[in-house]
Design an enzyme around this catalytic site. Structure first.
Site, PDB file in Angstrom:
ATOM      1  N   CYS A 106      -3.113   0.213   2.363  1.00 43.77           N
ATOM      2  CA  CYS A 106      -4.530  -0.137   2.373  1.00 43.77           C
ATOM      3  C   CYS A 106      -5.106   0.038   3.767  1.00 43.77           C
ATOM      4  CB  CYS A 106      -4.736  -1.572   1.915  1.00 43.77           C
ATOM      5  SG  CYS A 106      -4.620  -1.733   0.128  1.00 43.77           S
ATOM      6  N   HIS A 163       2.439  -1.963   2.995  1.00 44.02           N
ATOM      7  CA  HIS A 163       1.169  -2.665   3.086  1.00 44.02           C
ATOM      8  C   HIS A 163       0.446  -2.170   4.332  1.00 44.02           C
ATOM      9  CE1 HIS A 163       1.577  -5.500  -0.186  1.00 44.02           C
ATOM     10  NE2 HIS A 163       2.768  -5.901   0.241  1.00 44.02           N
TER      11      HIS A 163
END
Length: 434
Positions: free
Chosen positions: A298, A248
């Site tokens: 991301c 992440h």
């Protein structure tokens, strides 16, 4: 450079980095033979004014006994008198006479001057030694430059661009950090499909003759430890180093490389810090060698819906029904990047030369991952490397990746745009069996 002059530069480095205008010194230092044009170009590529000033001061220490006096003279010539006085107060043996209007000034003389580099000047008399040669010798070309054509000023020929040496066996180390299962307290979802990405990249970089190490489900501190261990390896027999982060991600404040990746404990590591582990200051055996970072995470929480184009501009490609993102909202100000709080941070940041950071998505936006086939970015990167590594350089291949990923659509609506921060100085061609 004499040891006393090195210490003077080191003691005053903070003031020099803060106040020095390096761009005004380049012509003078080049004219006086302190630096070559290639050295000046490398200093310019360091980045910001502060980064250029820092590298200029560091490189001066390697430029022989004349360098300190030439720096003082150039400072006077460019009206940086405060810095010149600061340095000269600590070095009274170096005499600099400021120029009067319309007056030609003799070149400075150092009394006494130990003649440590006989190739720079020849001694004339017993008392005075000119520290500026009457006729500057032409530098002998290094082996890798001897076949490079001389180009007219202001023009860059493509055939003058060199390629990195990439023939060592093994070519280098490749560290893959694959974070899949996150702790409940982190409030981050598990990343289904990431193992598919990891397997593809492990096989691909082994095929490119890298020693691949895979680390799974690392906390923030463990990520830093793995990077530190990689930086402490002896890379002297290798030509390249690769770090791949699958996790992440989020957006954080930065002054060089944006973004951060999360450990499974929910604590993030800034990409800027990740790259610092392998720069020339922290990993000397990788100096001048390419350091490649691939970030599948991301860059933020924003979703890109794209914009309309004519039908012949794009070939529609629909993502899978199980597309997920690796997004976490931008960190609060209390979580923002502050390098001075990091254990590996230095007061003087080194330059990002020979570094390329490839991001799966544009900073601030989400990155899409299919739970069955892996992420768009890694799947495309693997395919492009398989099909084109034998013929194309890395930057060209990453442009192919950008194009292919930009054609995808998540849930028929959302888009993704990969990109790179490229500080490579040469072309990079991977080893292949073709």
């Amino acid at each position: 450079m004499e040891e006393i002059h090195k210490r003077i530069l080191q003691r005053n480095r903070i003031n020099l980095v803060r106040d020095l205008d390096p761009s005004s010194l380049y012509d003078g230092l080049l004219e006086k033979g302190v630096f070559t044009q290639d050295m000046i170009d490398e200093i310019k590529s360091a980045g910001t004014r502060r980064d250029q000033a820092r590298k200029l001061v560091q490189d001066l220490e390697t430029r022989g006994s004349r360098a300190f006096a030439m720096l003082l003279l150039c400072l006077e010539e460019t009206d940086q008198h405060g810095l010149a006085e600061l340095l000269q107060r600590a070095a009274p043996a170096v005499q600099i006479w400021p120029a009067a209007p319309n007056q030609v000034v003799d070149l400075p003389v150092v009394r006494p001057l130990p003649l440590s580099l006989c190739t720079d000047v020849e001694q004339q008399g017993k008392d005075n030694v000119p520290i500026y040669p009457i006729q500057k010798p032409s530098p002998s070309p290094s082996p890798e430059r001897e076949n490079t054509l001389t180009r007219p000023p202001g023009r860059t020929r493509r055939d003058s661009i060199q390629s990195y040496k990439m023939d060592a066996s093994p070519c280098g180390h490749c560290l893959i950090i694959n974070n899949v299962e996150f702790e409940p307290d982190s409030e981050l979802s598990n990343r289904k499909g990431s193992n598919i990405d990891c397997d593809k990249l492990e096989k691909r970089f082994k095929a490119l003759n890298f020693i691949v190490e895979v680390r799974t489900n690392l906390k923030q501190r463990q990520i830093k430890h793995a990077l530190s261990a990689l930086s402490k390896k002896d890379h002297s027999q290798c030509d390249c180093c690769v770090v791949i982060m699958l996790s992440h991600g989020t957006e954080v404040s930065h002054n060089r490389f944006p973004g951060a990746v999360y450990g499974v404990d929910g604590q993030h590591v800034p990409v800027q810090l990740i790259t610092n582990y392998l720069n020339g200051q922290h990993c000397p055996s990788l100096q001048g060698k390419p350091k490649l970072f691939f970030i599948q995470a991301c860059g933020g929480g924003e979703r890109d819906t794209g914009f309309e184009v004519s039908p012949d501009e794009v070939e529609p490609s629909i993502g899978g029904a199980d597309d997920q993102t690796d997004a976490i909202p931008m960190s609060s100000s209390s979580d923002s990047l502050s390098l001075s709080d990091e254990v590996d941070a230095r007061a003087t940041l080194p330059t990002p030369s020979d570094i390329l950071v490839s991001y799966s998505t544009f900073p601030g936006y989400v990155s899409w991952r299919d739970t069955q086939s892996g992420s768009w970015y890694v799947e495309t990167l693997d395919q492009v490397l398989e099909q084109n590594a034998a013929t194309d350089d890395l930057v060209t291949m990453l442009m192919m990746v950008n194009h292919e990923v930009s054609q995808n659509s998540a849930k028929g609506l959302y888009k993704q745009m990969p990109g790179s921060f490229n500080f490579l100085r040469k072309l990079l061609h991977f080893q292949t069996h073709a």
